[in-house]
Design a protein around this motif. Structure first.
Motif, PDB file in Angstrom:
ATOM      1  N   ILE A 188     -48.701  -7.562 -17.362  1.00 54.26           N
ATOM      2  CA  ILE A 188     -48.184  -6.679 -18.405  1.00 54.26           C
ATOM      3  C   ILE A 188     -49.348  -5.954 -19.068  1.00 54.26           C
ATOM      4  N   GLU A 189     -49.097  -4.713 -19.425  1.00 56.82           N
ATOM      5  CA  GLU A 189     -50.087  -3.928 -20.177  1.00 56.82           C
ATOM      6  C   GLU A 189     -49.325  -3.219 -21.295  1.00 56.82           C
ATOM      7  N   ILE A 190     -49.886  -3.265 -22.496  1.00 60.38           N
ATOM      8  CA  ILE A 190     -49.271  -2.586 -23.642  1.00 60.38           C
ATOM      9  C   ILE A 190     -50.305  -1.664 -24.257  1.00 60.38           C
ATOM     10  N   ASN A 220     -46.335   1.916 -25.362  1.00 57.88           N
ATOM     11  CA  ASN A 220     -45.988   2.054 -23.943  1.00 57.88           C
ATOM     12  C   ASN A 220     -46.249   0.704 -23.298  1.00 57.88           C
ATOM     13  N   THR A 221     -45.240   0.152 -22.658  1.00 57.31           N
ATOM     14  CA  THR A 221     -45.363  -1.159 -22.033  1.00 57.31           C
ATOM     15  C   THR A 221     -45.105  -1.024 -20.537  1.00 57.31           C
ATOM     16  N   TYR A 222     -45.990  -1.631 -19.755  1.00 61.45           N
ATOM     17  CA  TYR A 222     -45.882  -1.608 -18.299  1.00 61.45           C
ATOM     18  C   TYR A 222     -45.775  -3.056 -17.818  1.00 61.45           C
ATOM     19  N   ILE A 223     -44.697  -3.367 -17.090  1.00 61.29           N
ATOM     20  CA  ILE A 223     -44.470  -4.729 -16.615  1.00 61.29           C
ATOM     21  C   ILE A 223     -44.371  -4.711 -15.092  1.00 61.29           C
ATOM     22  N   VAL A 224     -45.190  -5.556 -14.456  1.00 54.63           N
ATOM     23  CA  VAL A 224     -45.212  -5.652 -12.997  1.00 54.63           C
ATOM     24  C   VAL A 224     -43.932  -6.334 -12.511  1.00 54.63           C
ATOM     25  N   ASN A 225     -43.330  -5.755 -11.475  1.00 48.87           N
ATOM     26  CA  ASN A 225     -42.111  -6.299 -10.858  1.00 48.87           C
ATOM     27  C   ASN A 225     -40.999  -6.554 -11.876  1.00 48.87           C
ATOM     28  N   VAL A 266     -41.825   0.526 -18.803  1.00 45.22           N
ATOM     29  CA  VAL A 266     -41.804   0.988 -17.422  1.00 45.22           C
ATOM     30  C   VAL A 266     -42.069  -0.185 -16.481  1.00 45.22           C
ATOM     31  N   GLY A 267     -41.215  -0.361 -15.501  1.00 44.31           N
ATOM     32  CA  GLY A 267     -41.457  -1.343 -14.447  1.00 44.31           C
ATOM     33  C   GLY A 267     -42.345  -0.717 -13.380  1.00 44.31           C
ATOM     34  N   ILE A 268     -43.378  -1.450 -12.986  1.00 44.73           N
ATOM     35  CA  ILE A 268     -44.345  -0.927 -12.014  1.00 44.73           C
ATOM     36  C   ILE A 268     -44.626  -1.971 -10.935  1.00 44.73           C
ATOM     37  N   GLN A 269     -45.312  -1.538  -9.878  1.00 44.57           N
ATOM     38  CA  GLN A 269     -45.655  -2.458  -8.790  1.00 44.57           C
ATOM     39  C   GLN A 269     -46.935  -3.229  -9.063  1.00 44.57           C
ATOM     40  N   ALA A 270     -47.913  -2.618  -9.718  1.00 43.13           N
ATOM     41  CA  ALA A 270     -49.195  -3.283  -9.949  1.00 43.13           C
ATOM     42  C   ALA A 270     -49.932  -2.597 -11.090  1.00 43.13           C
ATOM     43  N   LEU A 271     -50.891  -3.325 -11.656  1.00 42.78           N
ATOM     44  CA  LEU A 271     -51.799  -2.782 -12.667  1.00 42.78           C
ATOM     45  C   LEU A 271     -53.211  -2.748 -12.078  1.00 42.78           C
TER      46      LEU A 271
END
Length: 70
Positions: free
Chosen positions: A61-63, A15-20, A49-54
């Motif tokens: 980025i968070e993986i 699962n990968t989360y990328i800011v903006n 998933v594109g997100i606003q902030a971590l």
């Protein structure tokens, strides 16, 4: 992963989360880096998933990875 004797070949889900996240800009870069770590075939199941902030505003980025080790 090294403490569990796992390698990137053991990863079955990411699962990968990328800011903006901007697909036109970020997706080619993400794919290039993923290829460097995971090779060119047999990718694990994945969600991006594109997100606003971590949790930390400096992170971009968070993986999260799940590996199966026999």
């Amino acid at each position: 992963m090294h403490q569990a004797n796992a390698t990137f070949k053991d990863v079955v889900k990411m699962n990968t989360y990328i800011v903006n996240f901007q697909a036109e800009i970020d997706l080619p870069i993400f794919r290039k880096v993923r290829k460097a770590f995971l090779g060119t075939e047999n990718y694990p199941a994945s969600t991006l998933v594109g997100i606003q902030a971590l949790g930390n505003k400096e992170w971009l980025i968070e993986i999260e990875a799940v590996a199966v080790v026999e």
